[in-house]
Write an enzyme that holds these catalytic residues in place. Structure first.
Site, PDB file in Angstrom:
ATOM      1  N   GLU A  25      13.982  25.759  69.602  1.00  0.00           N
ATOM      2  CA  GLU A  25      13.598  24.506  68.966  1.00  0.00           C
ATOM      3  C   GLU A  25      12.664  24.691  67.764  1.00  0.00           C
ATOM      4  OE1 GLU A  25      14.767  21.338  69.551  1.00  0.00           O
ATOM      5  OE2 GLU A  25      13.544  20.922  67.785  1.00  0.00           O
ATOM      6  N   ASP A  40      17.040  26.223  65.404  1.00  0.00           N
ATOM      7  CA  ASP A  40      17.993  25.123  65.173  1.00  0.00           C
ATOM      8  C   ASP A  40      17.799  24.439  63.812  1.00  0.00           C
ATOM      9  OD1 ASP A  40      15.645  23.807  66.006  1.00  0.00           O
ATOM     10  OD2 ASP A  40      16.666  22.453  67.384  1.00  0.00           O
ATOM     11  N   HIS A  41      16.550  24.264  63.387  1.00  0.00           N
ATOM     12  CA  HIS A  41      16.272  23.557  62.122  1.00  0.00           C
ATOM     13  C   HIS A  41      14.781  23.678  61.846  1.00  0.00           C
ATOM     14  CE1 HIS A  41      14.625  20.470  64.719  1.00  0.00           C
ATOM     15  NE2 HIS A  41      15.757  20.495  65.406  1.00  0.00           N
ATOM     16  N   HIS A  50       8.561  21.247  69.860  1.00  0.00           N
ATOM     17  CA  HIS A  50       9.173  20.099  69.180  1.00  0.00           C
ATOM     18  C   HIS A  50       8.072  19.200  68.630  1.00  0.00           C
ATOM     19  CE1 HIS A  50      11.471  16.471  68.445  1.00  0.00           C
ATOM     20  NE2 HIS A  50      12.596  17.127  68.681  1.00  0.00           N
ATOM     21  N   THR A  73      19.045  19.111  66.236  1.00  0.00           N
ATOM     22  CA  THR A  73      19.495  20.097  67.231  1.00  0.00           C
ATOM     23  C   THR A  73      20.994  20.017  67.458  1.00  0.00           C
ATOM     24  OG1 THR A  73      17.436  19.627  68.424  1.00  0.00           O
ATOM     25  CG2 THR A  73      19.033  21.030  69.535  1.00  0.00           C
TER      26      THR A  73
HETATM   27  C1  GP9 Z   1      16.298  16.897  72.651  1.00  0.00           C
HETATM   28  C2  GP9 Z   1      16.172  18.091  71.792  1.00  0.00           C
HETATM   29  C3  GP9 Z   1      15.463  17.768  70.508  1.00  0.00           C
HETATM   30  O1  GP9 Z   1      17.129  17.034  73.740  1.00  0.00           O
HETATM   31  O2  GP9 Z   1      17.370  18.758  71.614  1.00  0.00           O
HETATM   32  O3  GP9 Z   1      16.287  17.253  69.550  1.00  0.00           O
HETATM   33  P1  GP9 Z   1      15.889  17.207  68.002  1.00  0.00           P
HETATM   34  O4  GP9 Z   1      14.967  16.042  67.800  1.00  0.00           O
HETATM   35  O5  GP9 Z   1      15.215  18.491  67.648  1.00  0.00           O
HETATM   36  O6  GP9 Z   1      17.188  17.059  67.310  1.00  0.00           O
HETATM   37 MN    MN Z   2      15.716  20.514  67.519  1.00  0.00          MN
END
Ligand code: GP9
Ligand code: MN
Length: 407
Positions: A38, A254-255, A195, A80
């Protein structure tokens, strides 16, 4: 209709990068464990805050892995889920909205499905509500046989923070679940602790916060450090369970975690102005592939999440020629250094196109736009073909057997 697909098939075939014979199938038959880490950007790797190492585990693990040092996320508003979409399908997400929501009823030829066809038990693991990002619906379209979601985990107030279950117990309990899986399996795992807004429990704080006008950036280092620790413990548990030697472990960011709203604090940390060039370079994310018994190696070709599917399938000894993919095997000699972002920016071997300017990577300054010109169209063409596949649900018409016969 089907004829529209033919044009796209031709485009994908022309783009196909032949796999390296020496590497093809080097991980054949192994489990595939792919972790979506994340909000983890590459700038934290091999870096310090207040003189303290931010990612000691990742720094070591990278040395034992195929480590891609010019790898970019290509996500849009689907965050994500866009990263999942890219890595599964080798197709770009959409420029607006989340394809997980808007096109979950489409036909796909995902990595999960392809692995299942090759005898893998394909599953996803994420200790959050199953309908977040419409995953419960989309995962069925992507061909996952099982989604281990929040109700499969023992989540308590004690082992949760911020968005939910902490990464350490998540990995711990996930290894417990993996022990009972039929092998080979493919598990796609998604971490959660690092996150936004990067809240953490005092007991999990292993390094000090940064000191800037952005609480977000200040806390980010602490939660990245925590996730790094959770990955270390995960690998230790895989070793203890005996799964480690039979598994390929893939990690990708992921980003971004730190948006442009924090440019002032970021420039304080980096010690330089966050120009559009620097901003684009900050979209680099970690991507490493650990294969037991295979020496680590740094791979510097420019690539992105769209390249993950062919890269991994080839290592597992599964052909992708004839598949509709927009990415290329990053380990192929034919891989072209290139990463298109969903917003029109792109990266080549020597240039970065951002803010409608062509930046020279060496000087980090804008240069003559003509150096980027040929790629502007390339990026646009690629994204528009990709969009057509999604909007037209064109994979409905895709017949892998006929694609093979035409070879
Ligand atoms: C939530 C997690 C976060 O299940 O994958 O999502 P994001 O906000 O990073 O897209
Ligand atoms: Mn994410």
């Amino acid at each position: 209709d089907g004829s529209e697909l033919t044009e796209i098939e031709n485009f994908a075939d022309a783009k196909f990068a032949e796999q390296d014979d020496e590497l093809f199938g080097i991980a054949k038959g192994k489990n595939l464990i792919m972790v979506s880490v994340e909000s983890t950007q590459a700038f934290v790797l091999n870096n310090e805050v207040n003189g303290q190492e931010i990612t000691p585990f990742l720094n070591d693990f990278a040395k034992e892995s195929l480590n891609f040092t010019n790898f970019y996320h290509q996500t849009g508003q689907g965050k994500t889920s866009d990263a999942e979409f890219l890595t599964e399908n080798s197709i770009y997400p959409l420029s607006r909205g989340a394809v997980f929501f808007t096109h979950s009823g489409n036909e796909f030829t995902s990595m999960a499905e392809k692995l299942a066809e090759n005898g893998y038990y394909s599953n996803a693991m994420h200790a959050n509500n199953k309908s977040f990002w419409n995953r419960d619906i989309m995962y069925k379209s992507l061909g996952y046989e099982r989604f281990y979601e929040v109700s499969d985990y023992n989540v308590t107030e004690d082992n949760s923070v911020n968005w939910g279950m902490k990464d350490v117990p998540f990995f711990e309990q996930s290894v417990g679940l993996m022990k009972d899986m039929p092998q080979p399996f493919y598990s796609k795992m998604i971490t959660l602790t690092n996150h936004h807004p990067f809240y953490y429990d005092e007991e999990d704080k292993m390094i000090d916060e940064y000191n800037s006008n952005s609480g977000t950036l200040n806390r980010y280092f602490v939660t990245v450090r925590y996730t790094d620790e959770s990955l270390k413990r995960f690998v230790e548990e895989l070793k203890a369970s005996g799964l480690y030697e039979d598994s390929v472990i893939v990690l990708y960011g992921d980003h971004y975690g730190i948006s442009e709203n924090h440019n002032e604090a970021m420039s304080q940390y980096l010690g330089k102005e966050v120009t559009p060039f620097v901003s684009a370079e900050l979209q680099k994310v970690p991507f490493m592939i650990h294969i037991p018994g295979v020496d680590g190696k740094e791979i510097s070709t420019v690539g992105g999440q769209v390249d993950v599917r062919p890269t991994l399938l080839h290592l597992l000894g599964i052909e992708t020629k004839g598949d509709i993919q927009f990415g290329q095997d990053l380990l192929s000699e034919e891989h072209e250094s290139f990463a298109a972002f969903r917003d029109g920016r792109f990266i080549t071997e020597d240039y970065v196109y951002a803010d409608n300017k062509c930046w020279d990577k060496e000087t980090e300054q804008p240069t003559d736009n003509s150096y980027c010109e040929p790629y502007i169209e390339k990026a646009a063409t690629e994204l528009s073909y990709s969009d057509r596949v999604i909007y037209g649900d064109l994979l409905r018409f895709y017949d892998p057997d006929s694609a093979k016969k035409e070879e």
